[in-house]
Design a protein around this motif. Structure first.
Motif, short mmCIF file in Angstrom:
data_model
loop_
_atom_site.label_atom_id
_atom_site.label_comp_id
_atom_site.label_asym_id
_atom_site.label_seq_id
_atom_site.Cartn_x
_atom_site.Cartn_y
_atom_site.Cartn_z
N GLU A 17 19.19 -17.04 -29.74
CA GLU A 17 18.17 -16.67 -29.31
C GLU A 17 17.05 -17.79 -29.04
OE1 GLU A 17 14.96 -13.04 -29.82
OE2 GLU A 17 15.12 -14.51 -31.39
N SER A 41 10.33 -7.52 -34.48
CA SER A 41 10.49 -7.09 -33.05
C SER A 41 11.84 -7.87 -32.62
CB SER A 41 9.29 -7.59 -32.20
OG SER A 41 9.15 -9.17 -32.33
N SER A 42 12.32 -7.12 -31.61
CA SER A 42 13.91 -7.35 -31.13
C SER A 42 14.91 -7.60 -32.10
CB SER A 42 13.51 -8.71 -30.37
OG SER A 42 12.38 -8.59 -29.25
N LEU A 98 22.55 -11.09 -27.67
CA LEU A 98 21.61 -9.81 -27.63
C LEU A 98 22.20 -8.78 -28.44
CD1 LEU A 98 19.03 -9.27 -26.26
CD2 LEU A 98 19.66 -11.27 -25.60
N ARG A 102 20.16 -7.04 -31.38
CA ARG A 102 19.54 -5.76 -31.02
C ARG A 102 20.67 -4.57 -31.06
NH1 ARG A 102 14.93 -6.32 -26.67
NH2 ARG A 102 14.21 -8.23 -27.17
N GLN A 105 23.82 -1.86 -26.74
CA GLN A 105 23.10 -1.57 -25.48
C GLN A 105 23.83 -1.46 -24.39
OE1 GLN A 105 19.81 -4.94 -25.51
NE2 GLN A 105 21.35 -5.48 -27.13
N GLU A 109 20.10 -2.12 -20.09
CA GLU A 109 19.41 -2.80 -21.24
C GLU A 109 19.40 -4.32 -21.33
OE1 GLU A 109 18.56 1.13 -23.94
OE2 GLU A 109 20.42 -0.04 -24.10
N LEU A 110 20.97 -4.54 -21.28
CA LEU A 110 21.06 -6.03 -21.52
C LEU A 110 20.54 -6.83 -20.30
CD1 LEU A 110 24.86 -5.46 -22.83
CD2 LEU A 110 23.14 -6.66 -24.06
N ASN A 113 16.89 -7.13 -21.26
CA ASN A 113 16.62 -8.10 -22.49
C ASN A 113 17.18 -9.49 -22.40
OD1 ASN A 113 15.42 -5.84 -23.88
ND2 ASN A 113 17.26 -5.15 -24.62
N THR A 114 17.94 -9.70 -21.46
CA THR A 114 18.54 -11.06 -21.26
C THR A 114 17.71 -11.77 -20.66
OG1 THR A 114 20.13 -10.51 -19.70
CG2 THR A 114 20.84 -10.62 -22.13
N GLU A 115 16.32 -11.26 -19.97
CA GLU A 115 15.75 -12.08 -19.06
C GLU A 115 15.18 -13.56 -19.25
OE1 GLU A 115 13.92 -12.06 -15.23
OE2 GLU A 115 15.05 -10.54 -16.24
#
Length: 221
Positions: A17, A41-42, A98, A102, A105, A109-110, A113-115
């Motif tokens: 990450e 978070s996350s 991810l 997390r 997912q 969602e992936l 969240n991978t943005e």
């Protein structure tokens, strides 16, 4: 490669990450690794990883060629080596990272969240990389992800990583069977109570109608 422990998975996910989200401070020191592992978070689940636990995990990841220790400074710094060690492209590594951090997912969602890791064009492209990871040949080490049974009412299936070993299918709850008439005393008692309350409400409504001289609620006789 052996299955990772939960702490090793969290440390590896943190390295992956931070390589994408804070490149200016990457590779990471031990303190930064611990702080990233223990974020509120996350993270699912939230963990409390100690310095010794993180250091042990880093040493094991290094032995597995999943992490690299950088020299040349007073403080040891660490970076991940996932694409090369597992033989997967960066897009697939982003998805694995991810899932490590997390939990299970959906493809949708992936993609969201991978943005900050990798910008996928659409959900179909996410699913294409997931299928590649799911169908990874045994000669290359076998599948790295698995799709879980669809949860009740859900339109999409969730995906989970396999770096910590086989995933219990219970992680995606199946639809609960309908209760039979004799399912249990608690259920029967609740149904009977609700039926009594409905009957009482109907009686009260009928009494009110009679007092107001109405044959049907909202209409005069």
């Amino acid at each position: 490669m052996r299955s990772l422990t939960p702490i090793e998975a969290r440390v590896l996910g943190t390295l992956m990450e931070k390589a994408r989200t804070v490149p200016d401070s990457y590779p990471l020191s031990l303190n930064a690794v611990v702080a990233g592992c223990n974020q509120k978070s996350s993270r699912d689940p939230v963990m409390a990883v100690s310095d010794p636990e993180a250091q042990e995990a880093l040493d094991e990841l290094k032995r597995l060629s999943l992490a690299i220790e950088s020299g040349g400074s007073r403080v040891a710094r660490w970076e991940h080596n996932v694409p090369r060690a597992l033989g997967i492209p960066d897009q697939s590594a982003a998805l694995i990272g991810l899932l490590l951090l997390r939990g299970p997912q959906t493809a949708g969602e992936l993609r969201i969240n991978t943005e900050r890791w990798h910008r996928f064009a659409d959900i179909s492209s996410v699913e294409a990389f997931l299928v590649e990871l799911e169908e990874r040949a045994e000669a290359k080490g076998g599948p790295l992800v698995v799709r879980l049974p669809r949860a009740p009412g859900a339109r999409e299936q969730r995906w989970a990583h396999l770096l910590c070993g086989p995933v219990a299918m219970a992680m995606a709850p199946e639809a609960a069977p309908l209760a039979a008439p004799g399912a249990g005393p608690d259920l029967r008692q609740r149904v009977e109570q609700l039926e009594d309350e409905v009957a009482a409400l109907r009686a009260a409504l009928q009494s009110l109608q009679e007092q107001l001289g109405l044959s049907r609620l909202g209409q005069a006789q």
